[in-house]
Design an enzyme around this catalytic site. Structure first.
Site, short mmCIF file in Angstrom:
data_model
loop_
_atom_site.label_atom_id
_atom_site.label_comp_id
_atom_site.label_asym_id
_atom_site.label_seq_id
_atom_site.Cartn_x
_atom_site.Cartn_y
_atom_site.Cartn_z
N VAL A 186 1.60 -0.11 -0.68
CA VAL A 186 0.50 -0.70 -1.45
C VAL A 186 0.93 -2.13 -1.82
O VAL A 186 2.01 -2.33 -2.37
CB VAL A 186 0.22 0.13 -2.73
CG1 VAL A 186 -0.92 -0.48 -3.52
CG2 VAL A 186 -0.08 1.58 -2.38
N LEU A 210 6.14 -0.64 -2.56
CA LEU A 210 5.44 -1.90 -2.84
C LEU A 210 5.52 -2.84 -1.67
O LEU A 210 6.61 -3.15 -1.18
CB LEU A 210 6.06 -2.57 -4.06
CG LEU A 210 5.92 -1.78 -5.35
CD1 LEU A 210 6.71 -2.46 -6.45
CD2 LEU A 210 4.45 -1.64 -5.74
N LYS A 211 4.36 -3.29 -1.25
CA LYS A 211 4.32 -4.28 -0.17
C LYS A 211 4.37 -5.65 -0.80
O LYS A 211 3.52 -6.00 -1.64
CB LYS A 211 3.02 -4.11 0.61
CG LYS A 211 3.25 -3.89 2.08
CD LYS A 211 1.94 -3.65 2.74
CE LYS A 211 2.10 -3.75 4.22
NZ LYS A 211 0.79 -3.63 4.87
N ILE A 212 5.38 -6.42 -0.42
CA ILE A 212 5.60 -7.74 -1.02
C ILE A 212 5.58 -8.77 0.11
O ILE A 212 6.31 -8.62 1.10
CB ILE A 212 6.99 -7.80 -1.71
CG1 ILE A 212 7.22 -6.59 -2.65
CG2 ILE A 212 7.21 -9.14 -2.40
CD1 ILE A 212 6.58 -6.67 -3.99
#
Ligand code: E4P
Length: 217
Positions: A56, A82-84
């Protein structure tokens, strides 16, 4: 190889998971916005369907904001990754989040050196966008090959995700290279099952079986 489905569509996720070969989901702001639903509600529903990593993406643009937003999103479900986005702010955020034990997936990677930086920061995954590289005339899978070699040289535990997949040949080449994860749109995964000779062969088997059944009547 781990296969993830690259979609935020609930029907596609349910169907792909029912096949028994999909182990995770990747989303991004574009895929989420297509669904036209409240963000948290959608993510929680995806988490209730898939027992595996769900990527996400954060939308803050500075490290502080990414960390704050990331902590909040990660608190929604233990399977959230977490998509960064790649960049100085993104890498700072990944370093902090990974130190806190929060899983990250560095997105928008287009070069082997960017993949190296993601691993140095302790990312769980590094997503290389092969289709978008192909679109501008660069061989996306060549970047994957180079990044895999770098990761092997230093025994990084970060896993490369072959992303922005456009067709089954990307998955074939990923498998030949030993890429640990591929994330693909629903339609590309569906296409992997198909071969005209399989359809012809099955029709023939069933027709021959019908003949035998008629003989036994
Ligand atoms: C990866 O995680 C991204 O969601 C995705 O693969 C991007 O693909 P696209 O280039 O088809 O938008």
């Amino acid at each position: 190889m781990k296969i993830f489905v690259d979609t935020a569509n609930i029907e596609e996720i349910r169907e792909a998971v029912s096949w028994g070969i999909v182990q995770g989901v990747t989303t991004n702001p574009t895929l989420v916005s297509k669904e036209g639903r409240p963000f948290k509600e959608l993510v929680e529903e995806i988490c209730s369907i898939v027992d595996g990593p769900i990527s996400v993406e954060v939308t803050a643009t500075d490290a502080e904001g990414m960390v704050e937003e990331g902590r909040e999103i990660a608190s929604w479900h233990p399977n959230i990754v977490l998509k960064i986005p790649m960049g100085i702010e993104g890498i700072k955020a990944v370093k902090r989040l990974s130190t806190e034990g929060i899983k990250t997936n560095v997105t928008l990677i287009f070069s082997p050196n960017q993949a190296l930086l993601a691993a140095e920061a302790g990312a769980t995954y590094a997503s290389i966008f092969v289709g978008r590289l192909d679109d501008i005339g660069q061989d996306g899978m060549q970047v994957v090959a180079q990044a895999l070699q770098i990761y092997r040289n230093y025994s990084f535990s970060t896993e490369i995700i072959v992303a922005s997949v456009r067709h089954p040949m990307h998955i074939l080449r990923a498998g030949e290279m030993g890429a640990p994860v591929v994330t693909a749109p629903f339609k590309v995964l569906e296409a992997m099952f198909k071969h005209p000779l399989t359809d012809i062969g099955l029709q023939r088997f069933l027709a021959d079986w019908e003949k035998l059944k008629n003989l036994m009547k």
